[in-house]
Design a protein around this motif. Structure first.
Motif: not given
Length: 341
Positions: A219, A252, A265
């Protein structure tokens, strides 16, 4: 069949794909010469067919040759770095280490000694594996060659700093905890990149922080962007000798389905390659690309990604000064096969 090779700057390079089709002939990495076909080597690519340390899907023992097959598409000029790595350095495929699939401790000893043998004349080593257990002996060898602890940049969906699995200290989820305990990592320069997914508990993160690791999650890569992530990593690493370990599950599953412990993710192959290219000029003493499990791959998606990651790592190593020779031991090379199949 005659091998028509590209020779540039005094280096023996890959088979000329304009004269021999890419799909023909033996699959060495990037169709490069075998170790026994060159007089010296600056960068050696070696396979480790070992997956006895996995905790979920097996099959990474077949990963090295899968990456070699996918690497047939690689070409000798790297436009992203404006570099011809096989002209800058003599790169060769050292075949596969002959490791014991039934005894993890014996396998670790073999990998460590083979890595020392292959780097005895000053070569840098890129390893294609194999499960992540192999990172520990490779780090031991890298630290010995560097003369002290090395910085670590670890690309992975997972921390790999757990203590044991079923009481076993040496698995693909424990190598970096063991490496910290053994004092072979510079704890001021440790970073995970691409981590994500559920953990056993918050203590996993607390232990990891105590060992000295910084974490850049997948992230973080998404929100901060490649340039900011690279700047942070370079600042943390500095001019220390650096080892880069790439678990292909950092990508991913859309970009790397063929791996043992996939997590949703992840980062893209483009992001991973751009981060690696951002390390240009750092003192990269060794690297590995691990956890490619061909049975779960589709259309060589994972193999192609891994081969390009390996290619960029070789490119980074190729323009660095040759490392000082440590003197070749008498049994150098005895544990590696004579080229890839």
């Amino acid at each position: 069949m005659e091998e028509l090779r590209i020779e540039d700057n005094g280096r023996i390079g890959p088979i000329d794909s304009s004269r021999i089709p890419r799909f023909a002939g033996a699959a060495t990495f990037a169709r490069l010469p075998r170790l026994d076909q060159v007089e010296r080597v600056d960068v050696a690519v070696v396979g480790v067919p070992f997956d006895s340390g996995v905790s979920y899907r097996p099959g990474a023992r077949f990963g090295a040759n899968h990456v070699r097959e996918a690497s047939r598409l690689l070409r000798p000029y790297n436009p992203a770095l404006d570099l011809s790595p096989f002209a800058e350095a003599q790169v060769a495929d050292a075949g596969d280490m002959a490791v014991n699939p039934f005894n993890i401790n014996a396998a670790i000893e073999t990998i460590q000694q083979d890595a020392l043998d292959l780097t005895a004349d000053g070569a840098r080593l890129l390893t294609i594996g194999g499960d992540h257990t192999i990172a520990l002996p490779l780090l031991r060898a890298a630290a010995e060659r560097a003369g002290g602890p090395v910085a670590l940049l670890h690309f992975d969906a997972h921390l790999d700093t757990w203590d044991t699995y079923f009481g076993a200290e040496y698995t693909h989820g424990t190598p970096f905890r063991r490496a910290v305990e053994e004092g072979i990592l510079d704890t001021d320069a440790l970073s995970h990149v691409g981590t994500r997914g559920p953990l056993y508990g918050k203590r996993d993160l607390e232990d990891d922080r105590r060992f000295g690791f910084g974490i850049v999650t997948s992230s973080d890569v998404y929100y901060q962007g490649v340039r900011e992530v690279v700047a942070k990593l370079r600042d943390r690493i500095g001019d220390r000798p650096l080892y880069v370990s790439v678990d292909i599950d950092v990508l991913d599953p859309a970009h790397a389905p063929g791996t043992g412990t996939p997590e949703a993710g992840g980062i893209t192959s483009r992001e991973l390659l751009e981060i690696l290219r951002g390390l240009r000029g750092l003192n990269l003493v060794g690297a590995d690309v691990v956890e490619v499990s061909p049975a779960y791959d589709h259309a060589e998606i994972t193999g192609v990604a891994a081969s390009h990651v390996a290619y960029d790592l070789v490119s980074l190593m190729s323009e660095l000064p040759k490392r000082p020779s440590a003197g070749r031991p008498e049994r150098a090379g005895q544990r590696t096969t004579a080229g890839a199949q």
